[in-house]
Design an enzyme around this catalytic site. Structure first.
Site, PDB file in Angstrom:
ATOM      1  N   ARG A   1       0.820  -1.212   0.000  1.00  0.00           N
ATOM      2  CA  ARG A   1       0.000   0.000   0.000  1.00  0.00           C
ATOM      3  C   ARG A   1       0.855   1.265   0.000  1.00  0.00           C
ATOM      4  O   ARG A   1       0.386   2.320  -0.431  1.00  0.00           O
ATOM      5  CB  ARG A   1      -0.920   0.018   1.230  1.00  0.00           C
TER       6      ARG A   1
ATOM      7  N   GLU B   1      -1.958  -9.585  -3.731  1.00  0.00           N
ATOM      8  CA  GLU B   1      -3.263 -10.236  -3.647  1.00  0.00           C
ATOM      9  C   GLU B   1      -3.167 -11.739  -3.902  1.00  0.00           C
ATOM     10  O   GLU B   1      -3.886 -12.524  -3.278  1.00  0.00           O
ATOM     11  CB  GLU B   1      -4.247  -9.600  -4.641  1.00  0.00           C
TER      12      GLU B   1
ATOM     13  N   GLN C   1      -5.670 -17.325   0.937  1.00  0.00           N
ATOM     14  CA  GLN C   1      -5.565 -18.396   1.940  1.00  0.00           C
ATOM     15  C   GLN C   1      -4.345 -18.238   2.852  1.00  0.00           C
ATOM     16  O   GLN C   1      -3.865 -19.224   3.424  1.00  0.00           O
ATOM     17  CB  GLN C   1      -5.494 -19.766   1.241  1.00  0.00           C
TER      18      GLN C   1
ATOM     19  N   LEU D   1       5.048 -20.731   1.723  1.00  0.00           N
ATOM     20  CA  LEU D   1       3.757 -20.077   1.520  1.00  0.00           C
ATOM     21  C   LEU D   1       2.674 -21.074   1.125  1.00  0.00           C
ATOM     22  O   LEU D   1       1.491 -20.825   1.326  1.00  0.00           O
ATOM     23  CB  LEU D   1       3.858 -18.991   0.430  1.00  0.00           C
ATOM     24  N   GLY D   2       3.071 -22.196   0.524  1.00  0.00           N
ATOM     25  CA  GLY D   2       2.098 -23.204   0.122  1.00  0.00           C
ATOM     26  C   GLY D   2       1.331 -22.823  -1.132  1.00  0.00           C
ATOM     27  O   GLY D   2       1.530 -21.752  -1.708  1.00  0.00           O
ATOM     28  N   TYR D   3       0.448 -23.724  -1.547  1.00  0.00           N
ATOM     29  CA  TYR D   3      -0.358 -23.512  -2.758  1.00  0.00           C
ATOM     30  C   TYR D   3       0.543 -23.040  -3.907  1.00  0.00           C
ATOM     31  O   TYR D   3       0.414 -21.936  -4.440  1.00  0.00           O
ATOM     32  CB  TYR D   3      -1.477 -22.490  -2.511  1.00  0.00           C
TER      33      TYR D   3
ATOM     34  N   TYR E   1     -12.093 -11.247  -7.809  1.00  0.00           N
ATOM     35  CA  TYR E   1     -11.619 -10.398  -6.719  1.00  0.00           C
ATOM     36  C   TYR E   1     -10.296  -9.719  -7.055  1.00  0.00           C
ATOM     37  O   TYR E   1     -10.141  -8.511  -6.873  1.00  0.00           O
ATOM     38  CB  TYR E   1     -11.472 -11.216  -5.434  1.00  0.00           C
TER      39      TYR E   1
ATOM     40  N   ASP F   1     -14.304 -10.135  -1.650  1.00  0.00           N
ATOM     41  CA  ASP F   1     -13.771 -11.337  -1.009  1.00  0.00           C
ATOM     42  C   ASP F   1     -14.626 -11.666   0.209  1.00  0.00           C
ATOM     43  O   ASP F   1     -15.694 -11.076   0.427  1.00  0.00           O
ATOM     44  CB  ASP F   1     -12.307 -11.135  -0.627  1.00  0.00           C
TER      45      ASP F   1
ATOM     46  N   CYS G   1     -18.740  -4.294  17.294  1.00  0.00           N
ATOM     47  CA  CYS G   1     -19.703  -3.311  16.782  1.00  0.00           C
ATOM     48  C   CYS G   1     -19.490  -1.915  17.354  1.00  0.00           C
ATOM     49  O   CYS G   1     -19.754  -0.920  16.681  1.00  0.00           O
ATOM     50  CB  CYS G   1     -21.131  -3.785  17.047  1.00  0.00           C
TER      51      CYS G   1
ATOM     52  N   CYS H   1     -17.193   0.020  15.153  1.00  0.00           N
ATOM     53  CA  CYS H   1     -17.481   0.001  13.721  1.00  0.00           C
ATOM     54  C   CYS H   1     -18.038   1.338  13.230  1.00  0.00           C
ATOM     55  O   CYS H   1     -19.005   1.858  13.807  1.00  0.00           O
ATOM     56  CB  CYS H   1     -18.483  -1.112  13.405  1.00  0.00           C
TER      57      CYS H   1
END
Length: 258
Positions: A29, A41, A46, A84-86, A124, A142, A201, A204
């Site tokens: 960012r 992203e 996951q 990191l996997g996947y 997404y 998402d 809440c 929020c």
């Protein structure tokens, strides 16, 4: 449906000032580009934010541009991704980078259709790139965003009906700050409108008009269809030992163990 849209249309006015004061400080960012947004992203799929940060920083140091990623050695990329996997995510990153480098001259395409045609980029991720990097009023929907929308709007539709939620979110998008709005909803869902414990809440910014809070049904929303029973498979693993070490074989690119 109109009542849900009316609630969601009030989100930008509440969330954007809150986001300016409470946004998470993250490396992707602080220096924004389509490439950095895309890589972050994909890594965040996951995977927890805290785990992604050091991987992202090492990845950017090794492959600072889409051209560098396109030209990288796959073995070195897999080593960098280790933990990191996947791993299909990393392979898709490299394949997509090669397409962007070869077909688009290294510049990311700026339409939803072209982005979602790239390997590993879905609805997404395309919305995140278009809104954050290019300022296009495209929602990034998402799990966090769906949960916020369902609770604020008081919607009891199954959240797997993403098409309807996407229409609501698209209509509520502020044209002047779409990237900040998408990130504000992500941060709200991650830190306030929590999924597996009581939402905070009282903290929020949407509390004054949240339908779920008005009705006291925060824990009932969002609505999810029952998960399908997981398929079980039995696998036999052999460990081959010899005087020179352990015999290993690389996993295939497709299938259960890819």
């Amino acid at each position: 449906m109109d009542a849900i849209q009316e609630k969601l249309n009030r989100l930008p006015g509440a969330l954007l000032p809150w986001y300016r004061e409470n946004r998470r400080v993250l490396p992707w960012r602080e220096q924004v580009s389509a490439y950095r947004t895309w890589v972050s992203e994909i890594m965040l799929q996951q995977t927890r934010v805290a785990a992604v940060i050091p991987y992202f920083q090492r990845f950017m140091a090794a492959y600072p541009s889409v051209e560098a990623l396109a030209a990288c050695d796959e073995g070195q990329l897999m080593k960098l991704w280790e933990g990191l996997g996947y791993y299909s995510r990393a392979r898709n990153l490299r394949r997509a980078a090669q397409i962007v480098a070869e077909q688009y001259g290294g510049a990311f395409p700026r339409t939803y259709e072209e982005l979602t045609a790239l390997p590993g980029i879905g609805d997404y991720t395309a919305g995140a790139i278009l809104s954050i990097a290019f300022g296009e009023p495209v929602p990034a929907v998402d799990g966090n965003v769906l949960r916020v929308a369902a609770r604020v709007g008081g919607c009891r539709l199954d959240i797997l009906d993403r098409r309807q939620f996407r229409r609501w979110m698209e209509a509520a998008m502020p044209r002047g700050a779409p990237g900040a709005f998408n990130q504000a909803r992500m941060d709200l869902g991650a830190g306030v409108c929590l999924p597996n414990s009581a939402p905070l809440c009282d903290s929020c910014p949407a509390a004054a008009f949240c339908a779920a809070r008005e009705q006291g049904c925060q824990r009932e929303l969002p609505v999810r269809a029952p998960k399908k029973e997981k398929r079980r498979e039995e696998k036999t693993v052999f460990l081959l030992l010899g005087p020179e070490g352990v015999a290993l074989r690389q996993r295939p690119d497709t299938g259960l163990l890819a």
